[in-house]
Design a protein around this motif. Structure first.
Motif, short mmCIF file in Angstrom:
data_model
loop_
_atom_site.label_atom_id
_atom_site.label_comp_id
_atom_site.label_asym_id
_atom_site.label_seq_id
_atom_site.Cartn_x
_atom_site.Cartn_y
_atom_site.Cartn_z
N PHE A 264 0.82 -1.20 0.00
CA PHE A 264 0.00 0.00 0.00
C PHE A 264 0.87 1.26 0.00
N ALA A 265 2.03 1.20 0.69
CA ALA A 265 2.93 2.36 0.66
C ALA A 265 3.48 2.57 -0.74
N ALA A 266 3.91 1.49 -1.40
CA ALA A 266 4.43 1.61 -2.77
C ALA A 266 3.35 2.12 -3.71
N SER A 267 2.09 1.72 -3.45
CA SER A 267 1.01 2.20 -4.30
C SER A 267 0.85 3.72 -4.18
N ALA A 268 1.08 4.25 -2.98
CA ALA A 268 0.99 5.71 -2.80
C ALA A 268 2.06 6.41 -3.62
N PHE A 269 3.26 5.87 -3.64
CA PHE A 269 4.33 6.50 -4.41
C PHE A 269 4.04 6.41 -5.91
N MET A 270 3.45 5.30 -6.35
CA MET A 270 3.08 5.21 -7.76
C MET A 270 2.00 6.22 -8.11
N VAL A 271 0.97 6.30 -7.27
CA VAL A 271 -0.12 7.24 -7.53
C VAL A 271 0.42 8.67 -7.50
N GLY A 272 1.40 8.94 -6.62
CA GLY A 272 1.98 10.27 -6.52
C GLY A 272 2.59 10.76 -7.82
N LEU A 273 2.99 9.84 -8.69
CA LEU A 273 3.56 10.22 -9.98
C LEU A 273 2.53 10.83 -10.91
N PHE A 274 1.25 10.67 -10.59
CA PHE A 274 0.18 11.18 -11.45
C PHE A 274 -0.41 12.49 -10.91
N GLY A 275 0.22 13.10 -9.92
CA GLY A 275 -0.19 14.41 -9.47
C GLY A 275 -0.84 14.41 -8.09
N PRO A 276 -0.91 15.59 -7.46
CA PRO A 276 -1.45 15.70 -6.10
C PRO A 276 -2.93 15.37 -5.98
N ASP A 277 -3.72 15.62 -7.02
CA ASP A 277 -5.16 15.31 -6.92
C ASP A 277 -5.39 13.80 -6.78
N GLN A 278 -4.69 13.02 -7.59
CA GLN A 278 -4.84 11.57 -7.49
C GLN A 278 -4.27 11.06 -6.17
N LEU A 279 -3.19 11.67 -5.69
CA LEU A 279 -2.60 11.24 -4.42
C LEU A 279 -3.52 11.57 -3.25
N ALA A 280 -4.16 12.74 -3.30
CA ALA A 280 -5.13 13.09 -2.25
C ALA A 280 -6.31 12.12 -2.28
N ALA A 281 -6.78 11.78 -3.49
CA ALA A 281 -7.87 10.80 -3.61
C ALA A 281 -7.44 9.44 -3.08
N HIS A 282 -6.19 9.08 -3.36
CA HIS A 282 -5.66 7.82 -2.83
C HIS A 282 -5.68 7.82 -1.31
N ALA A 283 -5.31 8.95 -0.71
CA ALA A 283 -5.31 9.05 0.76
C ALA A 283 -6.70 8.82 1.33
N VAL A 284 -7.71 9.42 0.68
CA VAL A 284 -9.10 9.25 1.15
C VAL A 284 -9.53 7.79 1.03
N ALA A 285 -9.29 7.19 -0.13
CA ALA A 285 -9.70 5.80 -0.35
C ALA A 285 -8.95 4.86 0.59
#
Length: 464
Positions: A264-285
């Motif tokens: 799940f941590a690695a998934s956050a770093f991958m999602v982070g490559l697509f911008g802060p909006d997707q990373l914020a959404a990832h945090a919520v989910a």
């Protein structure tokens, strides 16, 4: 008489369901209280905006895998405490506590060095420089709470081994209030405190972890049952055999937990490559799934105890029933949460991001998509958690760690990377990869429990 027939007939499923539920509910409440701490953080940081929430997600994605590994490793002390208490060896209880603290200290030292260099690590992983710098500011404050949390875990295992988990539950409930007030004061500058923003959230985390350790310590040094152990006597005296025993039992458990937390941590770093909006959404989910996961995690702990008790008494059929009932309870609850995630997605997102703020519109849309994907894998996530708990009741930890690693990292992580980058699904692809890894681990762990139990039954029948 064979072990298989040491009881005329296995207990009824109604009796086992009642026993499992009675044992599980305080453990579930404790887990929910634990996750409520981070839920408060996510909600209040979300009020600052998607960028700050994205930075906090990167920070916690570095801290949490180390935290979960330590908690898993120190779970070995719970079993060791139980053996010493059962044998009425007072010195053994004190020595296990002492070496549990030693393990916590030796574990945290390299972790602190790693976390201090978090900005460089995040830049190496291709993260946005502003996000990396903001996350590093958070990490360099919050990381000092790692040792208090590990020591609190050892003390919590001690009181749980005495069948007195209520004190830890009360402390965690109080900690939620302390955390909420500290967040409100230090993030936004209320109650006369400075408005520190994201760094205020990190400082609040440190404060609450120190509070938890202090409160649990006060309980064990003032309670009559624990005073007889002289728990902190001769603290600096080594007991290397016991230290190694904690490591030997705990490392496979820690690695199993780390395999999932790391995914799940690695998934956050991958999602982070697509911008802060997707990373914020990832945090919520991720926070939503984490809250829902606390119930199967509590059932997992109950499963370990129920299966272990039955096996210790030589009641193999009862152990098999206990494992199956626990799996049914965990998966049944996950089915309900999956339905809630699917049909009430936007109201759930509204707890974390303001739905009426136009600046949040993109992050909200991504969060809705991610949570609906998470709804699909809720069931297998619960199944793999309870499956691991059943196997721990059989003292089977090494092979499950390998199976979990294969499911998460050999199948899940590459699938997520392929769907995100090659197939172009970005963050949604990462979440689909998580589903692949959890599904593989679920079926592998449940099948291993069934195979081990049937093999034991056949062997017992052959010696009848």
């Amino acid at each position: 008489m064979s072990v298989l027939h040491s009881r005329p007939a296995p207990i009824s499923w109604r009796h086992e369901l009642a026993a499992t539920s009675k044992l599980a509910w305080p453990l579930v409440l404790t887990q929910l209280a634990t996750i409520a701490l981070s839920t408060v953080d996510v909600i209040m940081i979300g009020w600052l905006g998607p960028e700050e929430l994205a930075a906090a997600t990167l920070a916690t994605s570095l801290i949490f895998p180390l935290t979960f590994f330590g908690i898993g490793l120190l779970a070995a002390t719970a079993a060791m405490f139980s053996h010493e208490i059962g044998a009425i060896r007072l010195r053994g209880v004190r020595r296990t506590l002492r070496q549990g603290f030693w393990v916590a200290i030796s574990l945290c030292m390299p972790c602190l060095v790693l976390l201090w260099n978090s900005e460089s690590l995040m830049l190496l992983m291709g993260q946005d420089p502003w996000l990396a710098a903001s996350a590093a500011d958070y990490v360099r404050i919050a990381m000092w709470g790692l040792l208090p949390l590990m020591c609190f875990t050892v003390l919590r295992n001690l009181v749980t081994a005495h069948s007195r988990p209520r004190s830890s539950l009360i402390i965690l409930v109080l900690a939620i209030g302390v955390n909420a007030m500290a967040d409100y004061a230090l993030i936004f500058g209320n109650f006369g405190a400075p408005a520190l923003g994201l760094e205020g959230a990190a400082l609040a985390t440190l404060v609450v972890q120190c509070f938890m350790l202090l409160a649990q310590t006060l309980f064990v040094v003032t309670d009559r049952k624990f005073r007889r152990y002289n728990l902190f006597g001769r603290f600096w005296r080594p007991d290397w055999a016991r230290y190694i025993e904690i490591m030997k039992i705990g490392i496979p458990i820690g690695l199993t937990v780390l395999a999932e937390a790391g995914l799940f941590a690695a998934s956050a770093f991958m999602v982070g490559l697509f911008g802060p909006d997707q990373l914020a959404a990832h945090a919520v989910a991720l926070q939503c799934t984490s809250v829902a996961f606390m119930v199967p995690l509590g059932v997992c702990q109950a499963a370990t105890i129920r299966v272990g008790l039955a096996m210790g008494r030589g009641r193999i059929l009862d152990a098999l029933l206990a494992g199956r009932i626990s799996t049914f309870v965990g998966v049944g609850f996950a089915t309900l949460t999956a339905l809630v995630f699917w049909f009430a997605t936007e109201p759930i997102v509204g707890f974390y991001l303001r739905l009426d703020d136009p600046e949040n519109a993109t992050a909200i849309a991504f969060a809705v998509d991610f949570i609906r994907i998470a709804a699909v894998f809720q069931i297998v996530d619960a199944g793999q958690a309870v499956g691991a708990g059943n196997l721990r009741g059989l003292k089977d930890t090494t092979i499950p760690a390998i199976l979990a690693f294969i499911g998460y990292w050999v199948l899940g992580f590459p699938a997520g990377a392929y769907l995100a980058f090659t197939y172009g699904l970005q963050g949604a692809g990462v979440w689909m990869g998580l589903a692949v890894g959890l599904t593989a681990a679920c079926f592998a762990l449940i099948m291993r429990f069934e195979l081990l139990m049937h093999r034991t039954i056949r062997r017992a029948g052959a010696t009848a």
